[in-house]
Design an enzyme around this catalytic site. Structure first.
Site, PDB file in Angstrom:
ATOM      1  N   ASN A   1      87.646  -4.806 -66.628  1.00  0.00           N
ATOM      2  CA  ASN A   1      87.571  -6.056 -65.860  1.00  0.00           C
ATOM      3  C   ASN A   1      86.229  -6.745 -66.084  1.00  0.00           C
ATOM      4  OD1 ASN A   1      90.023  -6.678 -64.396  1.00  0.00           O
ATOM      5  ND2 ASN A   1      89.701  -4.760 -63.317  1.00  0.00           N
TER       6      ASN A   1
ATOM      7  N   ARG B   1      83.108   2.651 -55.132  1.00  0.00           N
ATOM      8  CA  ARG B   1      82.348   3.079 -53.961  1.00  0.00           C
ATOM      9  C   ARG B   1      82.608   2.101 -52.822  1.00  0.00           C
ATOM     10  NH1 ARG B   1      79.100   6.821 -53.531  1.00  0.00           N
ATOM     11  NH2 ARG B   1      79.072   7.135 -55.763  1.00  0.00           N
TER      12      ARG B   1
ATOM     13  N   HIS C   1      91.976  -5.552 -56.476  1.00  0.00           N
ATOM     14  CA  HIS C   1      92.681  -4.312 -56.145  1.00  0.00           C
ATOM     15  C   HIS C   1      94.030  -4.286 -56.865  1.00  0.00           C
ATOM     16  CE1 HIS C   1      93.657  -0.765 -53.859  1.00  0.00           C
ATOM     17  NE2 HIS C   1      94.848  -1.285 -53.632  1.00  0.00           N
TER      18      HIS C   1
END
Length: 189
Positions: free
Chosen positions: A13, A90, A108
């Protein structure tokens, strides 16, 4: 707009965002790549393109807060306006959220609120859903609970293996994320 790219792994990404900046599709200035894993492939991707790469290892700090404060210090030195999580594994808390409220965006690999957490693709696959997709959202204090900016659904072929579903999801991510980031920069979100 100055952005910082955060990643923990391969950085595909990150690579798609960098390419979008290089081609002018995304009118952002990348201040640097931030990583929390010393051996992550994204480090090489960032260096290959000539961007500063900052590796912040949680084990080097007394607390999670101290870890995040060190990151915030660097972000502020670089005058970063938007934090872009692009495969950062994280959970964001404390100093980052305090200093960058409503200025941290995440991608996501599922249609939130379904399948939050770090294995959204696998969870959707195991659940046998007929549709999943990709969500871009603002980061808040929860795990994948922030306000949704954009979603793109994907019909799941029942014959796909997990790797095929992953490839389809990643293709959507690489196209959707730069477009959504540009809309944020233009003030549409």
């Amino acid at each position: 707009m100055k952005i910082a790219l955060f990643a923990s792994g391969n950085g595909t990404n990150v690579e798609s965002i960098i390419r979008s900046v290089e081609t002018g599709q995304l009118t952002a200035e990348i201040s640097g790549i931030y990583c929390d894993v010393a051996t992550a492939k994204v480090i090489g991707r960032g260096k290959k393109h000539g961007y500063p790469v900052y590796v912040f290892l949680p084990s080097d700090y007394q607390s999670r807060r101290a870890f995040e404060e060190a990151i915030v210090d660097q972000l502020q030195q670089d005058q970063v306006e938007l934090v872009v999580l692009a495969g950062y594994m994280r959970i964001i808390r404390y100093a980052l959220l305090d200093h960058y409220t409503n200025k941290i965006v995440n991608i996501h690999p599922a249609l939130l609120p379904q399948f939050p957490g770090k294995q959204g693709i696998k969870d959707a696959y195991v659940a046998g859903v007929t549709e999943t997709g990709v969500t871009v959202h603002w980061v808040d204090r929860g795990v994948d609970t922030g306000p949704i900016i954009a979603q793109e659904p994907l019909k799941v072929d029942p014959n796909w293996e997990l790797a095929e579903l992953e490839a389809e999801i990643h293709a959507i991510e690489h196209r959707l994320y730069p477009a959504v980031l540009q809309s944020i920069i233009e003030g549409s979100h």
